[in-house]
Design a protein around this motif. Sequence first.
Motif: not given
Length: 157
Positions: A8-13
Amino acid sequence: MLGKAVKRYVVRLSAEERDTLEALIRTGKRPAAQVLKARILLKADVSRAGEGWRDRQIATALDASPSTILRTRQQLVEEGFEAVLLRKHSPNSARRRIFDGASEAKLIALTCSEPPKGRAKWTLRLLEDKVVELNIVAHASDNTIGRTLKKTFSSRT
């Protein structure tokens, strides 16, 4: 039919965010919680430069709880990059001061005055009762009075 769980909470830096986090880890003294969050985000990053680790892998590698990892992901997605690195201050977390400047001055004056008859000096318990009796404050513990006086008198040499 059971399918693969969708994050649900995808990290894309971005490259800039990765650089900031890597610099934070490498340099200077930082709060441990801030360094841990930076490490979590770098491991969870699914961008090209990221490692895209699963939460279980991150938890094992960083000795962190899965809930910490989830909360860090969630905070990044919901509040943004800067919010993850800043420590939140809740006005409700700190107790209100019992002694303000004026009441503190009255407490000090009382402490410097003559003690009650039959006493050689003021005790914290006596001061506790007297500040309430004189309506300096509505209530105060001997502990609070001790801390207030220690703060005041500790700078004397």
